[in-house]
Design a protein around this motif. Structure first.
Motif, PDB file in Angstrom:
ATOM      1  N   PRO A 280       0.995  -1.126   0.135  1.00 29.87           N
ATOM      2  CA  PRO A 280      -0.031   0.093   0.108  1.00 29.87           C
ATOM      3  C   PRO A 280       0.912   1.437   0.134  1.00 29.87           C
ATOM      4  N   VAL A 281       2.143   1.137   0.323  1.00 32.13           N
ATOM      5  CA  VAL A 281       2.943   2.127   0.204  1.00 32.13           C
ATOM      6  C   VAL A 281       4.318   2.177  -0.381  1.00 32.13           C
ATOM      7  N   PRO A 282       5.016   3.149  -0.811  1.00 30.60           N
ATOM      8  CA  PRO A 282       6.266   2.778  -1.559  1.00 30.60           C
ATOM      9  C   PRO A 282       7.271   2.476  -0.408  1.00 30.60           C
ATOM     10  N   LEU A 283       7.898   0.883  -1.134  1.00 33.15           N
ATOM     11  CA  LEU A 283       9.056   0.642  -0.220  1.00 33.15           C
ATOM     12  C   LEU A 283      10.581   1.419  -0.319  1.00 33.15           C
ATOM     13  N   THR A 284      10.830   1.567   1.125  1.00 34.77           N
ATOM     14  CA  THR A 284      12.351   2.142   1.164  1.00 34.77           C
ATOM     15  C   THR A 284      13.112   1.457   2.054  1.00 34.77           C
ATOM     16  N   THR A 285      14.368   1.346   2.115  1.00 36.79           N
ATOM     17  CA  THR A 285      15.144   0.834   3.075  1.00 36.79           C
ATOM     18  C   THR A 285      14.963   1.556   4.620  1.00 36.79           C
ATOM     19  N   ALA A 286      14.579   2.555   4.362  1.00 38.72           N
ATOM     20  CA  ALA A 286      14.088   3.312   5.995  1.00 38.72           C
ATOM     21  C   ALA A 286      12.873   2.673   6.265  1.00 38.72           C
ATOM     22  N   ASN A 287      11.738   2.171   5.739  1.00 40.87           N
ATOM     23  CA  ASN A 287      10.431   2.113   6.241  1.00 40.87           C
ATOM     24  C   ASN A 287      10.127   0.421   6.137  1.00 40.87           C
ATOM     25  N   ALA A 288      11.158  -0.252   5.431  1.00 45.59           N
ATOM     26  CA  ALA A 288      10.726  -1.770   5.348  1.00 45.59           C
ATOM     27  C   ALA A 288      11.522  -2.684   6.191  1.00 45.59           C
ATOM     28  N   VAL A 289      10.711  -3.649   7.039  1.00 45.94           N
ATOM     29  CA  VAL A 289      11.620  -4.497   8.072  1.00 45.94           C
ATOM     30  C   VAL A 289      10.866  -6.087   7.673  1.00 45.94           C
ATOM     31  N   VAL A 290      11.625  -7.030   7.773  1.00 47.11           N
ATOM     32  CA  VAL A 290      11.207  -8.105   7.691  1.00 47.11           C
ATOM     33  C   VAL A 290      11.190  -8.735   8.896  1.00 47.11           C
ATOM     34  N   VAL A 291       9.806  -9.386   9.256  1.00 46.55           N
ATOM     35  CA  VAL A 291       9.725 -10.057  10.645  1.00 46.55           C
ATOM     36  C   VAL A 291       9.579 -11.779  10.246  1.00 46.55           C
ATOM     37  N   ILE A 292      10.472 -12.301  11.005  1.00 45.89           N
ATOM     38  CA  ILE A 292      10.631 -13.662  10.912  1.00 45.89           C
ATOM     39  C   ILE A 292      10.083 -14.460  12.048  1.00 45.89           C
ATOM     40  N   ASN A 293       9.052 -15.395  11.907  1.00 43.29           N
ATOM     41  CA  ASN A 293       8.700 -16.068  13.121  1.00 43.29           C
ATOM     42  C   ASN A 293       7.894 -15.124  14.437  1.00 43.29           C
ATOM     43  N   ASP A 294       7.524 -14.092  13.792  1.00 48.65           N
ATOM     44  CA  ASP A 294       6.692 -12.942  14.459  1.00 48.65           C
ATOM     45  C   ASP A 294       7.854 -12.780  15.814  1.00 48.65           C
TER      46      ASP A 294
END
Length: 757
Positions: A677-691
């Protein structure tokens, strides 16, 4: 068997080149140059390039054997479609979609299995194509496989029924008849069996319709033209045949031009022969649907001619005088031209061969040094039994005589025991010669080193809560496959015992109490225990006292799926016995496809599910198959309206450094973002693994994100989401492998996240 082919084509244009092969072929015009345009499924409109197939109501089927029934038949159908799904050089995948959800329509192409044929016909299959072309092929919008519902004269486990169904599904995928003894040959000349159903011609035909990107760059090509009286010969069959190896063919275009692609790198003889005349209920020679032009008019085949092998100095009818043509990947061989001589009517055609591993005839025929009867018997049309000669391509001439134990239409071909003592494992092609004409039968028999497998005993047992069986037999090797109906048993142990006896300990597939599963053993050389035990095969009857309670409930989470997304779905069952490798789940619509499935416990599984963007809101009929158990669960899951702000990931991951799809903790991996829904950047994107493990994204490249998987992530199944600001994607499951040991002194990879500036 018959094909069903519905066609409506408007004016077509064509670009590019392709081999005619034995596809359903169309041409843009009636004048040269002729470039075949096949009918095929458009992989771009299939979720995950996956073609779903469905069965309709099976409650009215009639069976003749105790224990034989819908579950056994369905297991064979799943095995049949698995044969086509497992062609590595094809990009098309097939998936069982379960029982079709009533009243749910879809624009996504699929294959429907119906049980509505009248008596006298076993099965039919074929495609319905689009009204329009995309310029290179005519899209198949739907295919149907029809099966006779009366199995009172058939057993679901029989070799003949199995290869017939593989054949009809081949038609449904876009393949027509061929004349190389492969599974797409007519039943009379077919020389493949349940252990190895596909021939090289079948694999090449499917792979040319749906090629992997590397297929045509890794195989060879031969082309030329066939003429008769100065005119191009239409629908002549041209075959590239390797001594003791593959036979791959094509049909000529209306001007006689032809091209055989997909040849494994080796040397081939090339010969041309007329396709056989129409037989039985066939409407055209060879049962081929004739090629059409843009108006739907057909191109009629040429008259019969004499079969010849290629040499640079003209055709010959002696394989010993023919030229071997070497092929190499990416280097086409051209100008392999034939000038054929017309003949008045057909000579020998449509031959078949039987072996005698006992006091009975068997097909496909296997010959081994220890065989009691070192001969095969052949029959066919216009076969002069008193004057015919035969020889193997690249091998000796065979002693031929009328077969004294059969009508005069049969001939017997004897083998020198010394010849059979030569180590081998492969097909032998036979040339029949008579009255200045020849007939070539690819894979007339298979020369192998061992005799066929035999299952001697089946002893049931348990290991804890797991049902097992001890299976002893003769001529079984460590790589022998043991099947319960159509389901492979999971091998737990293999032993070699005195006297040439071997024993397998296998896990038994799930089934309902009282089910009688027929057992078969398949060896790597293509032989089957059904060839010697087909009239009375060994079986296993499931007892009531070792069966758990029948599955009664299924819970999906999330219950509602979103159009145009991929997400992880968790399935929890009550009284289920999920076993890894034996579970399949279908949603009754081609718009929902399982990309990958994991069994976590006997009562829990997870799957990544791809949903087409065009699927309407609806409840889904979920079909769960576990071994030989089949259960349906109405309204267990459903489709909700498309979300206003979709946010999802593709489960296809890639090792950024190696390009491999297998990934491990410590790797830098790349994932595709389906929508955000929003443009991705290295500043706002985070990967969450196994919560619990949060990993910053190091690189954003359009709709791709890359990050380093922490070494703290355990190997195995992981649940991954992507966060962008306050938004969170749908979860997907990813398999992490055990990290490879790093050589001493080698540095750890630098995390991608450190590249931020």
């Amino acid at each position: 068997m018959k094909r069903v082919f519905a066609l409506a084509v408007v004016a077509l244009t064509l670009s590019g080149t392709a081999s005619a092969y034995y596809h359903f072929v169309h041409f843009a015009s009636r004048t040269a140059p002729f470039r075949p345009m096949p009918a095929k499924f458009d992989l771009n409109v299939l979720p995950n390039k996956t073609l779903s197939w469905f069965v309709n109501d099976m409650s009215g089927l009639v069976f003749n054997t105790q224990g034989d029934g819908p579950a056994a038949l369905l297991s064979q159908l799943k095995s049949v479609t698995g044969v086509w799904n497992d062609v590595d050089s094809s990009d098309l995948r097939l998936a069982y979609g379960g029982v079709a959800t009533p009243g749910l329509t879809s624009t996504t192409p699929s294959v429907e299995v119906l049980f509505d044929l009248p008596p006298g016909v076993i099965a039919q299959g074929g495609p319905t194509v689009s009204l329009a072309s995309n310029g290179q092929f005519v899209p198949i919008v739907k295919s149907v496989v029809r099966i006779n519902p009366d199995f009172s004269n058939w057993s679901t486990w029989s070799e003949r029924l199995y290869t017939t169904l593989v054949h009809e599904f081949g038609h449904a995928l876009g393949l027509q008849h061929t004349f190389t003894s492969s599974v797409m040959s007519t039943e009379w000349t077919r020389s493949t069996g349940k252990s190895k159903p596909l021939g090289a011609d079948d694999i090449a035909g499917l792979s040319l319709l749906y090629p992997k990107p590397t297929f045509q760059f890794s195989t060879g090509s031969v082309s030329g033209r066939v003429t008769m009286n100065g005119t191009g010969v239409n629908m002549a069959s041209v075959v590239a045949i390797a001594p003791n190896g593959s036979a791959i063919s094509t049909l000529t275009n209306p001007d006689g031009t032809w091209q055989i692609d997909g040849l494994p790198q080796r040397s081939y003889y090339v010969y041309v022969h007329p396709i056989p005349p129409a037989m039985e209920d066939q409407a055209s020679p060879g049962g081929i649907n004739l090629p059409t032009d843009a108006t739907g008019r057909t191109f009629v085949g040429s008259s019969p001619f004499e079969t010849i092998f290629y040499t640079p100095f003209g055709g010959v009818n002696n394989a010993l005088q023919a030229s071997l043509i070497p092929t190499a990947a990416g280097l086409p061989v051209q100008n392999i031209n034939f000038t054929v001589r017309q003949r008045n009517g057909y000579a020998m055609h449509t031959m078949r061969v039987f072996a005698f591993p006992g006091n009975f005839a068997a097909r496909p025929p296997f010959i081994s040094p220890g065989l009691v009867n070192p001969f095969v018997v052949a029959d066919g049309f216009n076969l002069p039994v008193n004057t015919v000669r035969s020889s193997t391509i690249g091998g000796p001439e065979l002693r031929v005589r009328p077969y004294e134990l059969a009508p005069t239409a049969y001939v017997r071909m004897d083998f020198d025991p010394g010849t059979l003592a030569i180590p081998s494992n492969g097909p032998r092609h036979v040339v029949f010669s008579a009255t200045n004409d020849i007939y070539v039968l690819p894979s007339a028999f298979y020369h192998v080193e061992r005799q066929p497998p035999v299952i001697v005993s089946v002893v049931p047992g348990t290991e804890g809560a797991v049902r097992i069986a001890s299976i002893t037999g003769l001529n079984l090797q460590a790589d022998t496959r043991i099947l319960f109906d159509g389901v492979p048993a999971q091998v737990r142990n293999y032993e070699e015992l005195p006297g040439g006896v071997t024993r397998f300990t296998v896990g038994i597939p799930n089934a309902v109490p009282g089910h009688r599963a027929v057992l078969a053993a398949f060896t790597s050389d293509g032989q089957s225990s059904l060839s010697v035990q087909g009239d009375n095969p060994p079986s296993y009857t499931y007892p009531a006292d070792t069966q758990p309670a029948a599955p009664t409930a299924l819970l999906a989470s999330p219950v509602l799926l979103s159009p145009g997304t991929e997400a992880m779905l968790q399935i929890d069952g009550l009284n289920t016995q999920f076993t890894d490798g034996q579970v399949a789940i279908g949603f009754g619509t081609p718009d929902v496809v399982v990309r990958r499935l994991w069994v976590l416990s006997p009562t829990r599984l997870v799957a990544n599910v791809v949903v087409a963007p065009t699927v309407p809101p609806a409840g889904l009929l979920v079909t769960l198959t576990s071994g030989l158990q089949v259960n349906t669960y109405p309204l267990t899951a459903g489709i909700q309206p498309a979300p206003a702000r979709p946010f999802w990931l593709s489960s296809v991951v890639q090792n950024l450094l190696t390009g491999a799809s297998s990934v491990s903790p410590g790797n830098i991996i790349t994932m595709q973002v389906g929508a955000t829904p929003v443009p991705l950047t290295t500043a706002n994107a985070v990967v969450v693994i196994n919560d619990s493990i949060r990993v910053p994204v190091g690189l954003v490249n359009g709709s791709q994100v890359s990050f380093t998987v922490p070494l703290a992530v355990p190997a195995g199944l992981a649940v991954i989401r992507l966060e962008a600001g306050t938004d969170r994607s749908l979860p997907i499951a990813v398999q992490f492998d055990v990290p490879a040991a790093r050589p001493a002194g080698e540095a750890e990879p630098e995390p991608v996240a450190t590249s931020r500036r």
